[in-house]
Design a protein around this motif. Structure first.
Motif, PDB file in Angstrom:
ATOM      1  N   MET A 170       0.834  -1.192   0.000  1.00 48.12           N
ATOM      2  CA  MET A 170       0.000   0.000   0.000  1.00 48.12           C
ATOM      3  C   MET A 170       0.873   1.247   0.000  1.00 48.12           C
ATOM      4  O   MET A 170       2.053   1.201   0.382  1.00 48.12           O
ATOM      5  N   PRO A 171       0.320   2.406  -0.396  1.00 51.62           N
ATOM      6  CA  PRO A 171       1.099   3.652  -0.337  1.00 51.62           C
ATOM      7  C   PRO A 171       1.249   4.136   1.100  1.00 51.62           C
ATOM      8  O   PRO A 171       0.480   3.759   1.987  1.00 51.62           O
ATOM      9  N   TRP A 172       2.224   4.977   1.318  1.00 51.92           N
ATOM     10  CA  TRP A 172       2.458   5.613   2.622  1.00 51.92           C
ATOM     11  C   TRP A 172       1.597   6.864   2.661  1.00 51.92           C
ATOM     12  O   TRP A 172       1.819   7.824   1.923  1.00 51.92           O
ATOM     13  N   ILE A 173       0.565   6.848   3.502  1.00 58.65           N
ATOM     14  CA  ILE A 173      -0.390   7.948   3.579  1.00 58.65           C
ATOM     15  C   ILE A 173       0.168   9.065   4.451  1.00 58.65           C
ATOM     16  O   ILE A 173       0.590   8.827   5.590  1.00 58.65           O
ATOM     17  N   ILE A 174       0.142  10.286   3.936  1.00 57.78           N
ATOM     18  CA  ILE A 174       0.594  11.459   4.698  1.00 57.78           C
ATOM     19  C   ILE A 174      -0.538  12.471   4.727  1.00 57.78           C
ATOM     20  O   ILE A 174      -0.996  12.952   3.697  1.00 57.78           O
ATOM     21  N   ALA A 175      -1.013  12.784   5.938  1.00 56.56           N
ATOM     22  CA  ALA A 175      -2.082  13.768   6.107  1.00 56.56           C
ATOM     23  C   ALA A 175      -1.623  14.942   6.949  1.00 56.56           C
ATOM     24  O   ALA A 175      -2.430  15.793   7.317  1.00 56.56           O
ATOM     25  N   SER A 176      -0.318  14.986   7.262  1.00 57.29           N
ATOM     26  CA  SER A 176       0.224  16.056   8.109  1.00 57.29           C
ATOM     27  C   SER A 176       1.107  17.014   7.322  1.00 57.29           C
ATOM     28  O   SER A 176       1.888  17.765   7.916  1.00 57.29           O
ATOM     29  N   SER A 177       0.979  16.983   5.992  1.00 57.10           N
ATOM     30  CA  SER A 177       1.739  17.875   5.119  1.00 57.10           C
ATOM     31  C   SER A 177       3.236  17.758   5.417  1.00 57.10           C
ATOM     32  O   SER A 177       3.775  16.666   5.441  1.00 57.10           O
ATOM     33  N   GLN A 178       3.903  18.881   5.693  1.00 56.60           N
ATOM     34  CA  GLN A 178       5.340  18.875   5.978  1.00 56.60           C
ATOM     35  C   GLN A 178       5.623  18.951   7.481  1.00 56.60           C
ATOM     36  O   GLN A 178       6.746  19.249   7.888  1.00 56.60           O
ATOM     37  N   GLY A 179       4.601  18.679   8.284  1.00 55.51           N
ATOM     38  CA  GLY A 179       4.788  18.701   9.731  1.00 55.51           C
ATOM     39  C   GLY A 179       5.801  17.663  10.186  1.00 55.51           C
ATOM     40  O   GLY A 179       5.925  16.592   9.584  1.00 55.51           O
TER      41      GLY A 179
ATOM     42  N   GLY B  19      13.144  12.713  19.641  1.00 52.64           N
ATOM     43  CA  GLY B  19      14.199  12.431  18.694  1.00 52.64           C
ATOM     44  C   GLY B  19      14.336  13.606  17.745  1.00 52.64           C
ATOM     45  O   GLY B  19      13.703  14.648  17.916  1.00 52.64           O
ATOM     46  N   GLU B  20      15.169  13.443  16.731  1.00 55.37           N
ATOM     47  CA  GLU B  20      15.344  14.508  15.730  1.00 55.37           C
ATOM     48  C   GLU B  20      14.035  14.713  14.974  1.00 55.37           C
ATOM     49  O   GLU B  20      13.448  13.747  14.467  1.00 55.37           O
ATOM     50  N   PRO B  21      13.541  15.952  14.888  1.00 53.90           N
ATOM     51  CA  PRO B  21      12.284  16.181  14.172  1.00 53.90           C
ATOM     52  C   PRO B  21      12.412  15.863  12.684  1.00 53.90           C
ATOM     53  O   PRO B  21      13.319  16.357  12.005  1.00 53.90           O
ATOM     54  N   LEU B  22      11.499  15.045  12.196  1.00 52.31           N
ATOM     55  CA  LEU B  22      11.496  14.636  10.788  1.00 52.31           C
ATOM     56  C   LEU B  22      10.084  14.698  10.236  1.00 52.31           C
ATOM     57  O   LEU B  22       9.105  14.555  10.976  1.00 52.31           O
ATOM     58  N   THR B  23       9.972  14.894   8.935  1.00 51.35           N
ATOM     59  CA  THR B  23       8.672  14.803   8.275  1.00 51.35           C
ATOM     60  C   THR B  23       8.332  13.336   8.025  1.00 51.35           C
ATOM     61  O   THR B  23       9.193  12.451   8.096  1.00 51.35           O
ATOM     62  N   GLN B  24       7.092  13.086   7.691  1.00 47.63           N
ATOM     63  CA  GLN B  24       6.696  11.727   7.319  1.00 47.63           C
ATOM     64  C   GLN B  24       7.492  11.252   6.101  1.00 47.63           C
ATOM     65  O   GLN B  24       7.878  10.078   6.019  1.00 47.63           O
ATOM     66  N   LYS B  25       7.758  12.156   5.166  1.00 52.58           N
ATOM     67  CA  LYS B  25       8.535  11.757   3.985  1.00 52.58           C
ATOM     68  C   LYS B  25       9.937  11.318   4.391  1.00 52.58           C
ATOM     69  O   LYS B  25      10.470  10.321   3.862  1.00 52.58           O
ATOM     70  N   GLU B  26      10.547  12.053   5.325  1.00 54.26           N
ATOM     71  CA  GLU B  26      11.891  11.678   5.767  1.00 54.26           C
ATOM     72  C   GLU B  26      11.884  10.334   6.484  1.00 54.26           C
ATOM     73  O   GLU B  26      12.809   9.522   6.316  1.00 54.26           O
ATOM     74  N   LEU B  27      10.825  10.066   7.254  1.00 50.63           N
ATOM     75  CA  LEU B  27      10.715   8.761   7.895  1.00 50.63           C
ATOM     76  C   LEU B  27      10.501   7.676   6.845  1.00 50.63           C
ATOM     77  O   LEU B  27      11.080   6.581   6.940  1.00 50.63           O
ATOM     78  N   ALA B  28       9.696   7.977   5.829  1.00 47.66           N
ATOM     79  CA  ALA B  28       9.465   7.013   4.753  1.00 47.66           C
ATOM     80  C   ALA B  28      10.763   6.699   4.016  1.00 47.66           C
ATOM     81  O   ALA B  28      10.990   5.555   3.591  1.00 47.66           O
ATOM     82  N   ASP B  29      11.630   7.689   3.861  1.00 49.18           N
ATOM     83  CA  ASP B  29      12.927   7.459   3.205  1.00 49.18           C
ATOM     84  C   ASP B  29      13.780   6.486   4.022  1.00 49.18           C
ATOM     85  O   ASP B  29      14.473   5.629   3.456  1.00 49.18           O
ATOM     86  N   ILE B  30      13.745   6.633   5.348  1.00 51.50           N
ATOM     87  CA  ILE B  30      14.496   5.702   6.210  1.00 51.50           C
ATOM     88  C   ILE B  30      13.904   4.302   6.090  1.00 51.50           C
ATOM     89  O   ILE B  30      14.635   3.307   5.994  1.00 51.50           O
ATOM     90  N   PHE B  31      12.589   4.241   6.072  1.00 56.78           N
ATOM     91  CA  PHE B  31      11.904   2.949   5.909  1.00 56.78           C
ATOM     92  C   PHE B  31      12.320   2.290   4.601  1.00 56.78           C
ATOM     93  O   PHE B  31      12.600   1.080   4.562  1.00 56.78           O
ATOM     94  N   ALA B  32      12.359   3.071   3.530  1.00 58.18           N
ATOM     95  CA  ALA B  32      12.742   2.536   2.225  1.00 58.18           C
ATOM     96  C   ALA B  32      14.172   2.001   2.248  1.00 58.18           C
ATOM     97  O   ALA B  32      14.476   0.960   1.654  1.00 58.18           O
ATOM     98  N   GLU B  33      15.053   2.711   2.950  1.00 56.38           N
ATOM     99  CA  GLU B  33      16.439   2.272   3.059  1.00 56.38           C
ATOM    100  C   GLU B  33      16.538   0.952   3.823  1.00 56.38           C
ATOM    101  O   GLU B  33      17.280   0.039   3.433  1.00 56.38           O
ATOM    102  N   VAL B  34      15.781   0.856   4.925  1.00 52.39           N
ATOM    103  CA  VAL B  34      15.828  -0.349   5.753  1.00 52.39           C
ATOM    104  C   VAL B  34      15.253  -1.556   5.012  1.00 52.39           C
ATOM    105  O   VAL B  34      15.817  -2.665   5.055  1.00 52.39           O
ATOM    106  N   THR B  35      14.142  -1.353   4.309  1.00 53.04           N
ATOM    107  CA  THR B  35      13.447  -2.471   3.663  1.00 53.04           C
ATOM    108  C   THR B  35      13.929  -2.733   2.256  1.00 53.04           C
ATOM    109  O   THR B  35      13.585  -3.772   1.660  1.00 53.04           O
ATOM    110  N   GLN B  36      14.705  -1.797   1.728  1.00 51.86           N
ATOM    111  CA  GLN B  36      15.189  -1.933   0.350  1.00 51.86           C
ATOM    112  C   GLN B  36      14.032  -2.081  -0.632  1.00 51.86           C
ATOM    113  O   GLN B  36      14.068  -2.875  -1.570  1.00 51.86           O
TER     114      GLN B  36
END
Length: 290
Positions: free
Chosen positions: A156-165, A197-214
């Motif tokens: 499924m897609p990564w849903i973001i409803a918090s904009s750049q928060g 922790g370090e403040p990150l956007t959902q997109k930045e967290l998704a990027d880490i997820f993508a790196e971990v899961t390849q």
């Protein structure tokens, strides 16, 4: 010194007990739980298991009697939470507890997040109780995003409803360890800690997820109204949809964005890298756990 943890069979409470056992002897630890049968494993470790219910003042007074340092983990009953917390504070006073630590929410003093108002009122009650205290304003547990992680793993897609928060994600165990340090260490009287922790956007967290899961992660942004419609269609009870939408709007406005070194300072080390914490969560999901 005797320490008591409320909600010790819950997700955070169980980890706090684990961390306390690394620091102090088991016979200096007590827990209050609604169902002592679910805490037999703690009793087997030498921990003092007591019955305590946030809806029953007398049970809390009994549970808190003989306790020096009390850890109140905030209730998950959003309808009764404020009353429950105030009952716990009154019971702590009656039982002559000397120190309260409490799990609060980011920026609770001036928050605009409606569900966080309970924490603001609880903080005020603790601060005026006459007892020494430490307020632990936990930002956002990485484990809060487990449903998103699972959905993306299922294609499924990564849903973001918090904009750049941004949010200050950290592992639940890091928050638990920080609490254990406060409960067992000196110099925390009448303190307020913004744990993040370090403040990150959902997109930045998704990027880490993508790196971990390849794997490639597809992002899908929603406006508040669209997000609410999606929640309703997914079977979320109508009463909770506005609350969840409001939370995402407030995150988009910066409700969880907090630059603070308090978590690192209490831990005596950097927070666990999100990449490492995510890897552990994904391993657990692969085992069928959440």
């Amino acid at each position: 010194m005797k320490i008591l943890v409320t909600g010790a069979t819950g997700k955070l409470g169980s980890l706090v007990v684990d961390e306390l056992l690394k620091i102090v002897p088991s016979d200096t630890i007590a827990v209050s739980v609604r169902d002592p049968q679910k805490a037999v494993h703690l009793q087997d470790k030498g921990i003092d298991v007591r019955y305590g219910n946030f809806n029953d003042y007398d049970s809390l007074v009994t549970a808190f009697t003989g306790i020096d340092r009390l850890f109140i983990i905030s209730s998950d009953d959003v309808q009764k939470r404020t009353a429950q917390h105030l009952t716990a504070v009154r019971a702590a006073q009656a039982a002559n507890v000397t120190f309260i630590a409490y799990t609060s929410a980011p920026k609770a003093t001036y928050t605009t997040v409606e569900p966080f108002q309970d924490h603001r009122m609880t903080e005020e009650a603790i601060a005026t109780s006459g007892l020494a205290y430490s307020i632990l304003r936990n930002n956002w547990y990485l484990e809060n995003e487990v449903n998103t992680f699972q959905a993306v793993l299922n294609g499924m897609p990564w849903i973001i409803a918090s904009s750049q928060g941004k949010a200050g994600w950290a592992s639940r165990r890091d928050y638990a360890e920080a609490a254990a340090r406060v409960l067992t260490g000196p110099g925390h009287e009448n303190s307020v800690y913004e744990l993040s922790g370090e403040p990150l956007t959902q997109k930045e967290l998704a990027d880490i997820f993508a790196e971990v899961t390849q794997q490639e992660v597809q992002l899908q942004y929603f406006q508040p109204e669209e997000y609410g419609q999606m929640l309703a269609q997914s079977g979320i009870p109508d009463a909770f949809v506005p609350i969840l939408v409001h939370m995402q709007v407030e995150i988009g406005r910066g409700a969880l964005e907090m630059e603070s070194s308090d978590l690192q300072r209490l831990l005596g080390r950097p927070a666990t890298p999100l990449k490492d914490a995510l890897s552990e969560i994904i391993k657990e999901l692969a085992k069928g756990k959440s």
